[in-house]
Enzyme design. Structure first.
Site, short mmCIF file in Angstrom:
data_model
loop_
_atom_site.label_atom_id
_atom_site.label_comp_id
_atom_site.label_asym_id
_atom_site.label_seq_id
_atom_site.Cartn_x
_atom_site.Cartn_y
_atom_site.Cartn_z
N HIS A 240 -8.44 8.19 -8.05
CA HIS A 240 -8.80 7.24 -7.01
C HIS A 240 -10.15 6.60 -7.26
O HIS A 240 -10.40 5.48 -6.82
CB HIS A 240 -8.80 7.91 -5.63
CG HIS A 240 -8.87 6.92 -4.50
ND1 HIS A 240 -7.84 6.03 -4.24
CD2 HIS A 240 -9.84 6.66 -3.59
CE1 HIS A 240 -8.19 5.27 -3.21
NE2 HIS A 240 -9.39 5.64 -2.80
N ARG B 125 -2.69 3.21 -7.47
CA ARG B 125 -2.72 4.57 -6.96
C ARG B 125 -2.08 5.47 -8.02
O ARG B 125 -1.25 5.04 -8.82
CB ARG B 125 -1.92 4.68 -5.66
CG ARG B 125 -2.40 3.79 -4.53
CD ARG B 125 -1.49 3.93 -3.32
NE ARG B 125 -1.95 3.13 -2.19
CZ ARG B 125 -1.53 1.89 -1.92
NH1 ARG B 125 -0.61 1.31 -2.71
NH2 ARG B 125 -2.00 1.23 -0.87
N ARG C 179 -9.37 3.56 -9.29
CA ARG C 179 -8.84 2.51 -8.41
C ARG C 179 -9.98 1.89 -7.60
O ARG C 179 -10.05 0.66 -7.46
CB ARG C 179 -7.78 3.12 -7.48
CG ARG C 179 -7.27 2.19 -6.37
CD ARG C 179 -6.13 2.88 -5.64
NE ARG C 179 -5.87 2.34 -4.31
CZ ARG C 179 -5.08 1.30 -4.06
NH1 ARG C 179 -4.49 0.66 -5.06
NH2 ARG C 179 -4.87 0.90 -2.81
N LYS D 63 3.01 1.98 -1.24
CA LYS D 63 3.23 2.72 0.01
C LYS D 63 4.27 2.01 0.87
O LYS D 63 4.33 0.78 0.91
CB LYS D 63 1.92 2.84 0.79
CG LYS D 63 0.98 3.91 0.26
CD LYS D 63 -0.20 4.08 1.19
CE LYS D 63 -1.10 5.24 0.74
NZ LYS D 63 -2.26 5.41 1.66
N TYR E 96 -14.70 -2.10 1.07
CA TYR E 96 -15.33 -2.25 -0.24
C TYR E 96 -16.48 -3.25 -0.21
O TYR E 96 -17.30 -3.27 -1.13
CB TYR E 96 -14.29 -2.72 -1.27
CG TYR E 96 -13.27 -1.67 -1.62
CD1 TYR E 96 -13.54 -0.71 -2.59
CD2 TYR E 96 -12.05 -1.61 -0.96
CE1 TYR E 96 -12.60 0.27 -2.90
CE2 TYR E 96 -11.12 -0.63 -1.26
CZ TYR E 96 -11.40 0.30 -2.23
OH TYR E 96 -10.48 1.27 -2.53
N HIS F 64 -2.95 -3.32 -0.01
CA HIS F 64 -3.30 -2.91 1.36
C HIS F 64 -2.49 -3.72 2.36
O HIS F 64 -2.42 -4.95 2.26
CB HIS F 64 -4.79 -3.14 1.62
CG HIS F 64 -5.67 -2.14 0.96
ND1 HIS F 64 -7.01 -2.38 0.68
CD2 HIS F 64 -5.42 -0.87 0.51
CE1 HIS F 64 -7.53 -1.32 0.10
NE2 HIS F 64 -6.59 -0.40 -0.02
#
Length: 209
Positions: free
Chosen positions: A151, A58, A154, A82, A186, A177
């Site tokens: 992004h 990110r 990524r 995150k 994806y 994730h």
């Protein structure tokens, strides 16, 4: 007047997650190889974009990276993602080469004692907006009809890694994730691979001669 809320306990439908437009392997490589590295900021930009594509970072993770976060002789990078969660990601050979070139120049820009891997022209840690602007500027300079943003790099990393490995769990760990459901979005991009596997494996995929 209604005393009870008739919609109490009802959750609004979740918005559909939309992926950025896919970037092909050749297009991604062509963009990165076309970056002019005649001055320090250009070498910094090449290292940022190579690392984003190599490790699926990110933009906040890119700007938050420190020199001390490298492990295993620079082949692995410790990332703060995150929710304050830390993960370690591999750094590809092309990204490593671009980083080595940038690090040879970094000292001419960085303030004394600055821990950030990537710094601005003023010597402090580069910001998210600056990375976004530089990628947009490079897209314009190279005449790309379809502008890139962090992004999308990524996203390209995730898509190409999944296509090459077929390993959804490894892709999840690479991207950081929390839920594999976030990574599964994806999978719909890999139609070619799905068709090839189907043709090779399904007993009724091929017409009998």
């Amino acid at each position: 007047m209604v005393e009870a809320d008739p919609v109490a306990g009802i959750k609004a439908p979740r918005a559909e997650k939309k992926l950025p437009r896919p970037v092909g392997v050749d297009a991604a490589a062509g963009f990165l190889d076309s970056l002019d590295q005649d001055e320090p900021l250009a070498r910094r930009d090449r290292a940022i974009f190579e690392l984003a594509y190599s490790s699926g970072l990110r933009v906040s993770e890119l700007v938050g990276a420190d020199l001390a976060d490298f492990e295993e002789a620079g082949t692995m990078l410790r990332v703060l993602g995150k929710g304050g969660k830390t993960r370690t990601v591999p750094v590809g050979a092309a990204a490593r080469a671009a980083l080595d070139t940038w690090l040879a120049e970094r000292g001419t820009l960085a303030r004394p004692g600055e821990p950030a891997l990537f710094v601005s022209r003023l010597g402090g840690r580069i910001g998210v907006r600056a990375v976004q602007q530089r990628l947009s500027q490079w897209s314009d300079r190279l005449g790309l009809a379809d502008k890139l943003h962090p992004h999308r790099l990524r996203h390209a990393c995730a898509s190409h890694f999944l296509q090459g490995s077929g390993d959804l769990r490894a892709t999840q760990e690479l991207l950081g994730h929390a839920s594999i459901a976030s990574t599964q979005i994806y999978t719909h991009l890999d139609f070619d691979r799905l068709a090839a596997v189907y043709d090779a494996a399904h007993p009724r995929a091929k017409a009998k001669s």
